[in-house]
Motif scaffolding. Structure first.
Motif, mmCIF file in Angstrom:
data_model
loop_
_atom_site.group_PDB
_atom_site.id
_atom_site.type_symbol
_atom_site.label_atom_id
_atom_site.label_comp_id
_atom_site.label_asym_id
_atom_site.label_seq_id
_atom_site.Cartn_x
_atom_site.Cartn_y
_atom_site.Cartn_z
ATOM 1 N N PRO A 30 0.620 -1.151 -0.368
ATOM 2 C CA PRO A 30 -0.122 0.116 0.171
ATOM 3 C C PRO A 30 1.432 1.475 0.130
ATOM 4 C CG PRO A 30 -0.360 -1.314 1.665
ATOM 5 C CD PRO A 30 0.655 -2.519 0.618
ATOM 6 N N LYS A 31 0.289 2.458 -1.310
ATOM 7 C CA LYS A 31 1.107 3.697 -0.808
ATOM 8 C C LYS A 31 0.363 4.392 0.233
ATOM 9 C CE LYS A 31 0.463 4.104 -5.756
ATOM 10 N NZ LYS A 31 0.156 2.007 -5.817
ATOM 11 N N LYS A 32 1.723 5.429 0.667
ATOM 12 C CA LYS A 32 1.667 6.010 2.019
ATOM 13 C C LYS A 32 0.227 7.109 2.230
ATOM 14 C CE LYS A 32 3.373 9.332 5.445
ATOM 15 N NZ LYS A 32 5.195 9.725 5.599
ATOM 16 N N ASP A 33 -0.253 7.323 0.701
ATOM 17 C CA ASP A 33 -1.031 8.137 0.715
ATOM 18 C C ASP A 33 -3.295 7.703 0.537
ATOM 19 O OD1 ASP A 33 -0.970 7.187 -1.933
ATOM 20 O OD2 ASP A 33 -0.971 9.517 -2.519
ATOM 21 N N GLU A 34 -2.715 6.187 0.943
ATOM 22 C CA GLU A 34 -3.469 5.237 0.122
ATOM 23 C C GLU A 34 -4.650 5.852 1.323
ATOM 24 O OE1 GLU A 34 -3.889 1.567 -0.779
ATOM 25 O OE2 GLU A 34 -2.521 1.821 -2.566
ATOM 26 N N PRO A 35 -6.218 5.189 0.965
ATOM 27 C CA PRO A 35 -6.890 5.112 2.712
ATOM 28 C C PRO A 35 -6.401 3.895 3.303
ATOM 29 C CG PRO A 35 -8.306 5.308 0.272
ATOM 30 C CD PRO A 35 -7.364 5.047 0.010
ATOM 31 N N LYS A 36 -6.439 4.633 4.900
ATOM 32 C CA LYS A 36 -6.706 2.809 5.530
ATOM 33 C C LYS A 36 -8.244 2.648 6.146
ATOM 34 C CE LYS A 36 -1.863 4.186 5.700
ATOM 35 N NZ LYS A 36 -1.621 4.736 5.156
ATOM 36 N N VAL A 37 -9.098 3.763 6.258
ATOM 37 C CA VAL A 37 -10.198 2.614 6.758
ATOM 38 C C VAL A 37 -10.685 2.885 5.030
ATOM 39 C CG1 VAL A 37 -12.593 4.057 7.523
ATOM 40 C CG2 VAL A 37 -10.296 4.230 8.594
ATOM 41 N N TRP A 38 -11.396 1.354 4.581
ATOM 42 C CA TRP A 38 -12.339 0.541 3.546
ATOM 43 C C TRP A 38 -13.575 0.676 4.088
ATOM 44 C CZ3 TRP A 38 -10.052 1.598 -1.008
ATOM 45 C CH2 TRP A 38 -8.880 1.635 -1.031
ATOM 46 N N PHE A 39 -15.090 1.445 3.111
ATOM 47 C CA PHE A 39 -15.836 1.239 3.311
ATOM 48 C C PHE A 39 -16.702 0.133 1.793
ATOM 49 C CE2 PHE A 39 -16.043 4.507 5.925
ATOM 50 C CZ PHE A 39 -16.658 4.128 6.863
ATOM 51 N N GLU A 40 -17.222 -0.816 2.273
ATOM 52 C CA GLU A 40 -17.961 -1.503 0.920
ATOM 53 C C GLU A 40 -18.655 -0.633 0.484
ATOM 54 O OE1 GLU A 40 -19.753 -6.031 0.629
ATOM 55 O OE2 GLU A 40 -19.724 -5.520 2.263
ATOM 56 N N SER A 41 -19.248 -0.304 0.527
ATOM 57 C CA SER A 41 -19.456 1.013 -0.745
ATOM 58 C C SER A 41 -20.573 2.403 -0.455
ATOM 59 C CB SER A 41 -21.635 0.277 -0.568
ATOM 60 O OG SER A 41 -22.220 0.103 0.265
ATOM 61 N N VAL A 42 -20.880 3.238 -0.813
ATOM 62 C CA VAL A 42 -21.013 4.531 -0.449
ATOM 63 C C VAL A 42 -22.254 4.408 0.440
ATOM 64 C CG1 VAL A 42 -21.667 6.456 -1.362
ATOM 65 C CG2 VAL A 42 -20.094 5.309 -2.699
ATOM 66 N N LYS A 43 -23.622 3.540 0.294
ATOM 67 C CA LYS A 43 -24.092 3.058 1.091
ATOM 68 C C LYS A 43 -23.805 2.733 2.805
ATOM 69 C CE LYS A 43 -28.595 0.853 1.522
ATOM 70 N NZ LYS A 43 -29.353 -0.182 1.540
ATOM 71 N N LEU A 49 -21.587 7.404 8.440
ATOM 72 C CA LEU A 49 -21.275 8.956 8.080
ATOM 73 C C LEU A 49 -22.613 9.848 7.963
ATOM 74 C CD1 LEU A 49 -17.870 9.562 6.689
ATOM 75 C CD2 LEU A 49 -18.768 9.582 8.599
ATOM 76 N N SER A 50 -23.982 9.346 8.903
ATOM 77 C CA SER A 50 -25.168 9.765 8.544
ATOM 78 C C SER A 50 -25.686 11.434 9.563
ATOM 79 C CB SER A 50 -26.543 9.279 9.568
ATOM 80 O OG SER A 50 -25.903 8.705 11.256
ATOM 81 N N ASN A 51 -26.355 11.670 9.517
ATOM 82 C CA ASN A 51 -26.249 13.394 9.387
ATOM 83 C C ASN A 51 -26.324 12.952 11.630
ATOM 84 O OD1 ASN A 51 -26.602 14.620 7.382
ATOM 85 N ND2 ASN A 51 -28.976 14.557 7.013
ATOM 86 N N GLU A 52 -27.464 11.916 11.391
ATOM 87 C CA GLU A 52 -27.402 11.475 13.196
ATOM 88 C C GLU A 52 -26.502 11.125 13.855
ATOM 89 O OE1 GLU A 52 -29.720 8.092 14.253
ATOM 90 O OE2 GLU A 52 -30.538 9.517 15.622
ATOM 91 N N ASN A 53 -25.088 11.230 12.903
ATOM 92 C CA ASN A 53 -24.147 10.670 13.944
ATOM 93 C C ASN A 53 -22.936 11.779 13.818
ATOM 94 O OD1 ASN A 53 -24.528 7.832 14.363
ATOM 95 N ND2 ASN A 53 -22.950 6.938 12.720
ATOM 96 N N GLN A 54 -23.020 12.692 12.941
ATOM 97 C CA GLN A 54 -22.818 14.077 12.509
ATOM 98 C C GLN A 54 -22.352 14.641 13.644
ATOM 99 O OE1 GLN A 54 -21.719 15.788 8.592
ATOM 100 N NE2 GLN A 54 -22.916 13.637 7.698
#
Length: 122
Positions: A30-43, A49-54
């Motif tokens: 992995p490159k240094k600037d790659e994401p460290k956190v991954w999600f399976e989908s935009v959904k 990161l829902s409005n309620e959680n924000q």
């Protein structure tokens, strides 16, 4: 508090598993600037990161609660719901929970999010 940006990526579970195997085998580094956190989908990212959680993150940032009980009072959310949500946010590196005087104290670790994803040919 210093505002911390975390880079998040979106990748299918199959691609993520293959990426993990390739890293373990030394095929991919992995490159240094790659994401460290991954999600399976935009959904799935939108659920975390829902409005309620924000709103919850803002309450923590603004009020610095010293316990889940205090956060429960500030938000009107049930302690079990808060605990589950905070543990999920902690798994993604967004929140950190500290034990202090027999209480769990939430701390926001990420306030900005940079999303990276693309469409790959099948």
């Amino acid at each position: 508090m210093k505002m911390k940006t975390i880079k998040v990526g979106i990748m299918s579970m199959e691609q993520y598993k293959q990426r993990t195997i390739d890293i373990a085998k030394g095929i991919y580094k992995p490159k240094k600037d790659e994401p460290k956190v991954w999600f399976e989908s935009v959904k799935s990212m939108a659920q975390i990161l829902s409005n309620e959680n924000q709103d919850l993150l803002r309450v923590i940032l603004d009020n610095h609660p010293k316990s889940l009980k205090e956060l429960e009072e500030l938000t009107g959310r049930a302690k079990s719901n808060l605990s589950r949500t905070l543990k999920t946010l902690e798994r993604y590196g967004i929140v950190e929970l500290h034990k202090q005087n027999n209480a769990l104290v939430p701390e926001v670790k990420a306030t900005h999010f940079q999303v990276e994803f693309g469409l790959e040919a099948a």
